[in-house]
Design an enzyme around this catalytic site. Structure first.
Site, PDB file in Angstrom:
ATOM      1  NE  ARG A  88      20.615  27.915  32.017  1.00  0.00           N
ATOM      2  CZ  ARG A  88      21.454  28.742  32.629  1.00  0.00           C
ATOM      3  NH1 ARG A  88      21.897  28.471  33.846  1.00  0.00           N
ATOM      4  NH2 ARG A  88      21.858  29.852  32.022  1.00  0.00           N
ATOM      5  CE  LYS A 110      34.365  35.419  15.114  1.00  0.00           C
ATOM      6  NZ  LYS A 110      34.392  36.239  16.327  1.00  0.00           N
ATOM      7  CG  HIS A 132      36.225  36.917  10.809  1.00  0.00           C
ATOM      8  ND1 HIS A 132      35.647  35.671  10.790  1.00  0.00           N
ATOM      9  CD2 HIS A 132      35.469  37.648  11.672  1.00  0.00           C
ATOM     10  CE1 HIS A 132      34.607  35.652  11.593  1.00  0.00           C
ATOM     11  NE2 HIS A 132      34.475  36.832  12.139  1.00  0.00           N
ATOM     12  CG  ASP A 154      35.553  39.327  18.048  1.00  0.00           C
ATOM     13  OD1 ASP A 154      35.064  38.197  18.221  1.00  0.00           O
ATOM     14  OD2 ASP A 154      34.876  40.308  17.694  1.00  0.00           O
ATOM     15  CE  LYS A 194      30.118  38.148   5.796  1.00  0.00           C
ATOM     16  NZ  LYS A 194      28.676  38.487   5.747  1.00  0.00           N
TER      17      LYS A 194
END
Length: 522
Positions: A76, A183, A275, A270, A217
């Site tokens: 924006r 995520k 993970h 989270d 990784k």
């Protein structure tokens, strides 16, 4: 325009983008992307500035992007194209991994474009469509474009619908269109299913790339090399020899300015849902027939389908919230004193669960998954702890310092592998103590490991989906975690407090102590 093949290797493109000393016939060299462009929604956010833009420059600097590559920002902000270029340049100079080279930057910047607008602005998406068509003509991007949704999940539906309405999601002939999703993939099983359905209405599943940056990784991928390239570990990688596995992701920072995002999500959603369960799948999976994306995913899904929670959950799980204390010689505030955080919040900053993998290989072996903020140090590791030797012909007083053998894969920050085993102490007595044998990426290889986002963005542009979870993985992960979240929500008490700089609440220690085990101190 006929797209160029994507199977080229670094060295086939020159003009400042590759190392001319590289031999393009060398099969060990990575492939470079064919003609394409990348659109970033949420281009003004921290992820874009600190990770995505620097990764794109690093890929260009390594000769892995085509000369006509285009980068389009959508936001924006009232920016001109030059303003956007200045933002990218600042991000690259501050966060890029590879040295800055002006000739690389100049060629990359020629493909920068910026489109101003909000997600519900039809005109802005029509302008985006015209911009991409113009890039196909001017830059030779061949109609191949990836859309990176670095935005809140609540905005996914409107952006996907706009991409469909404007024709940007449509694929014509050999052209491809792909969508990249960060995520969290929902907040429980129901929302994940709904989100997947919304995305798949616009993009087929083989065009959807869900990013879990841990899978990019080098050390995570090295778990596969460690297991399947070495005969040394396979005979003992099972319940006959392994006592338990600890998978840890610890952070030494607090929430900082992320209070608004984090409250209501918490450590389990989270980190554990994505993970840590992915790291578990890599650790416990069987050897795939090949490392093709289909075979690799199939083995991971088998592990997740065999994974179950160990109960009772009030004893085999733990959650906590950090309080104020001293960390690294600095006085830090507790979670409820963080700016913008609800002092009545029951959102956890530490979470630990116990699971088992019900397969012949792993039957009876507990996997302990833990994550938290404001812990003792920043570290992510997979620790495979082996059973004690059945008979020790040494005097008991000489073996107090002898622990269990362990193989530890350090994912970050000191990437490498450590083996812990017993060795005789020099002297006239048979005294045995723990010693370690260490492999470090930084000392074993002259080339620095690329950032995870470099690998993952390149895989998106190449259409290589091996390291991206599919619907089934995401939904199964929520099936595993949801009962824990529901049990915590039903309890009257909230998360247990733990002081900043510690390794979590006492309930986490009791969780292992009930079986005679202790957490490894990284």
């Amino acid at each position: 325009m006929t797209p160029m093949p994507t199977g080229r290797t670094a060295g086939q493109l020159a003009d400042g983008w590759t190392n001319p000393l590289r031999d393009p016939r060398d099969k060990r060299l990575p492939r470079i992307a064919g003609p394409c462009g990348l659109v970033i929604f949420g281009v003004t956010g921290d992820l874009s500035r600190k990770k995505l833009m620097p990764a794109i420059y690093d890929l260009a600097n390594r000769g892995l992007l085509p000369p006509g590559f285009a980068l389009v920002g959508f936001a924006r902000r009232d920016w001109a194209a030059d303003d956007f270029g200045d933002v990218v340049l600042k991000a690259v100079r501050e966060h890029a991994r590879t040295p800055f080279r002006q000739e690389v930057w100049d060629k990359l910047a020629e493909g920068f474009r910026f489109v101003q607008g909000s997600f519900d602005d039809d005109h802005a998406f029509d302008q985006l469509a015209r911009t991409l068509h113009d890039l196909d003509r001017v830059r030779g991007t061949g109609g191949n474009h990836a859309f990176y949704l670095s935005i809140p999940p609540s905005a996914f539906p409107v952006v996907c619908k706009q991409l469909a309405r404007s024709g940007l999601s449509a694929q014509d002939g050999d052209q491809w269109r792909r969508v990249v999703i960060e995520k969290p993939f929902g907040h429980d099983l129901g929302s994940a299913i709904e989100l997947n359905e919304i995305v798949n209405e616009v993009f087929p599943e083989d065009s959807v790339f869900r990013i879990d940056h841990y899978l990019g990784k080098e050390t995570v991928q090295n778990v596969l090399a460690l297991r399947f390239a070495n005969q040394l570990f396979e005979p003992i990688w099972n319940s006959h020899y392994v006592d338990h596995v600890q998978i840890t992701m610890a952070e030494d920072i607090g929430l900082g300015g992320r209070a608004g995002y984090y409250d209501g999500i918490g450590a389990a959603r989270d980190v554990i849902q994505n993970h840590l369960l992915q790291l578990l799948a890599f650790t416990a999976m069987e050897e795939p027939v090949s490392f093709s994306s289909d075979e690799l995913r199939a083995e991971k899904i088998k592990v997740l389908n065999a994974t179950r929670l160990v109960g009772p959950l009030e004893e085999t799980t733990a959650r906590g919230q950090y309080t104020g204390g001293w960390q690294g010689g600095e006085k830090v505030v507790g979670l409820k004193e963080e700016e913008g955080y609800d002092p009545e919040s029951r959102t956890e900053t530490f979470a630990a669960i116990t699971v088992e993998v019900d397969t012949r290989r792993w039957a009876g072996v507990p996997f302990y998954l833990r994550t938290g903020k404001r812990l003792g140090r920043r570290v992510t590791e997979i620790a495979v702890i082996f059973k004690r030797a059945p008979h020790l012909p040494f005097d008991a007083t000489m073996t107090e310092e002898l622990g269990q053998n362990a193989l530890v894969v350090r994912v970050q920050p000191d990437e490498g592998v450590t083996m812990r085993f017993g060795s005789k102490v020099p002297g006239s007595q048979m005294e045995v103590r723990d010693v370690t044998m260490d492999f470090g990426y930084g000392t074993a290889f002259t080339e620095a490991s690329p950032e995870a986002y470099e690998r993952l963005i390149l895989d998106v542009l190449l259409g290589e989906p091996s390291l991206f979870p599919v619907n089934q993985e995401v939904e199964r992960s929520w099936q595993i975690l949801d009962p824990v979240l529901e049990a915590w929500a039903a309890r009257e008490d909230g998360p247990d407090p733990y002081p900043a700089g510690s390794w979590g609440p006492d309930s986490a220690n009791r969780m292992l102590a009930r079986t005679g085990r202790t957490w490894r101190r990284p």
